[in-house]
Motif scaffolding. Structure first.
Motif, PDB file in Angstrom:
ATOM      1  N   LEU A   1       0.857  -1.299  -0.118  1.00  0.00           N
ATOM      2  CA  LEU A   1       0.200   0.157  -0.052  1.00  0.00           C
ATOM      3  C   LEU A   1       1.235   1.436  -0.175  1.00  0.00           C
ATOM      4  O   LEU A   1       0.369   2.044  -0.611  1.00  0.00           O
ATOM      5  N   GLU A   2       2.199   1.241   1.137  1.00  0.00           N
ATOM      6  CA  GLU A   2       2.444   2.825   0.496  1.00  0.00           C
ATOM      7  C   GLU A   2       4.073   2.687   0.173  1.00  0.00           C
ATOM      8  O   GLU A   2       4.341   3.318  -0.164  1.00  0.00           O
TER       9      GLU A   2
ATOM     10  N   GLY B   1       2.796   2.549  -3.416  1.00  0.00           N
ATOM     11  CA  GLY B   1       2.469   3.636  -4.603  1.00  0.00           C
ATOM     12  C   GLY B   1       0.598   3.144  -4.832  1.00  0.00           C
ATOM     13  O   GLY B   1       0.474   1.551  -4.861  1.00  0.00           O
ATOM     14  N   GLU B   2      -0.097   3.616  -5.422  1.00  0.00           N
ATOM     15  CA  GLU B   2      -1.417   2.751  -5.892  1.00  0.00           C
ATOM     16  C   GLU B   2      -1.136   2.014  -6.746  1.00  0.00           C
ATOM     17  O   GLU B   2      -1.930   0.904  -6.638  1.00  0.00           O
TER      18      GLU B   2
ATOM     19  N   GLN C   1     -11.527   1.483  -5.312  1.00  0.00           N
ATOM     20  CA  GLN C   1     -10.666   1.031  -4.682  1.00  0.00           C
ATOM     21  C   GLN C   1     -10.823  -0.524  -4.644  1.00  0.00           C
ATOM     22  O   GLN C   1     -11.311  -0.930  -3.967  1.00  0.00           O
TER      23      GLN C   1
ATOM     24  N   GLN D   1      -3.722   5.784   1.814  1.00  0.00           N
ATOM     25  CA  GLN D   1      -3.310   4.624   1.129  1.00  0.00           C
ATOM     26  C   GLN D   1      -4.828   4.257   0.373  1.00  0.00           C
ATOM     27  O   GLN D   1      -5.109   3.355  -0.580  1.00  0.00           O
ATOM     28  N   THR D   2      -5.640   4.069   1.414  1.00  0.00           N
ATOM     29  CA  THR D   2      -6.760   3.343   1.523  1.00  0.00           C
ATOM     30  C   THR D   2      -7.439   4.206   1.461  1.00  0.00           C
ATOM     31  O   THR D   2      -8.173   5.199   1.692  1.00  0.00           O
TER      32      THR D   2
ATOM     33  N   GLN E   1      -9.758   8.072   2.694  1.00  0.00           N
ATOM     34  CA  GLN E   1      -9.531   9.105   1.709  1.00  0.00           C
ATOM     35  C   GLN E   1     -11.546   9.808   2.346  1.00  0.00           C
ATOM     36  O   GLN E   1     -10.971  11.078   1.864  1.00  0.00           O
TER      37      GLN E   1
END
Length: 266
Positions: free
Chosen positions: A82-83, A85-86, A202, A248-249, A253
């Motif tokens: 996750l950390e 990058g998308e 997502q 990241q989630t 957001q």
């Protein structure tokens, strides 16, 4: 487009998403291997290989590893990326979901015969009864409910004490996303909502969900937690949040969007 049963040329450098039992093989520094297939420290001669796409202009492949991992420490949840990058996380999500599909659709759920992969798309077909299957995607709604300068946060019975998030639930058969959002909030905490606004989505590979995010306004009701799902819930000031999911989630957001909107309206 995902391509299955591909052949990789000798010496081809690529990112290798090797999946076993829903987990990814990562290097010692926690990254996806970027090397030649022959240089990977696993026996992969007979493994199914699929083309997933590209990352940083380099090809990405899924390798379905059926053997039991020898060193458990090398295998990680897709959440570990996750950390990073998308784009990388989405490839990891795609890899784990496709691997699950391939491993769980080897036999027909209708007649029990062996399934075969279709040549022109990612699907399995039973040549005896004609049953065709595609990778499963389970839609899920996330709802951030706002009342004035507060947001409704809840702790799932599956989460540790002190960790809170927005409400979530799976979409039921013949239900729209909006209907699912209203129902889930009512079922889990007894609250009515209005002015539902779609924010984004997502992929979430645990194991094959598609998260869809909404923000809604409080319309009425008192908090009454569904005991099987929600350990505790409360109206939290947007300026004083407890531990919540990271940005990241999608849930993180949604919380950040609620904060930003409140600050603009202050």
């Amino acid at each position: 487009m995902i391509e299955h049963s591909v052949k990789v040329s000798s010496g081809q450098l690529a990112y290798w998403f090797i999946v076993s039992q829903g987990r990814l093989f990562l290097t010692a520094d926690g990254t996806v291997p970027f090397t030649e297939l022959a240089a990977l420290p696993l026996q992969l001669a007979d493994a199914m290989i699929c083309k997933l796409g590209e990352y940083q202009q380099q090809p990405c492949y899924l390798v379905v590893y059926d053997d039991r991992p020898a060193n458990e420490a090398d295998w990680h949840s897709a959440r570990a990326l996750l950390e990073q990058g998308e784009a990388l996380f989405q490839l990891a999500a795609r890899a784990t979901q496709v691997a699950l599909f391939l491993q769980t659709h080897r036999f027909c759920g209708q007649c029990g015969s062996a399934m075969r992969l279709v040549n022109w798309e990612l699907a399995t077909l039973c040549h005896k009864c004609g049953h065709r299957c595609y990778p499963r995607i389970a839609p899920c709604v996330l709802v951030a409910v706002v009342k004035a300068d507060k947001i409704l946060l809840a702790r799932s019975t599956r989460h540790k004490a002190g960790f809170f998030s927005v409400l979530a639930g799976f979409v039921e058969s013949a239900e729209t996303l909006e209907q699912a959002a209203v129902r889930e909030v009512k079922e889990e905490v007894g609250i009515d909502i209005t002015n539902l606004r779609y924010v984004g989505s997502q992929p979430w590979p645990f194991p094959h969900s598609l998260m869809t995010g909404f923000v809604a306004d409080y319309a009425g009701g008192e908090i009454q937690c569904q005991p099987e799902e929600i350990a505790e819930a409360y109206w939290c000031p947007l300026h004083d949040l407890p531990e919540t999911p990271g940005l990241q989630t999608l849930s993180g957001q949604l919380i950040a969007l609620a904060q930003a909107t409140q600050q603009q309206n202050a």
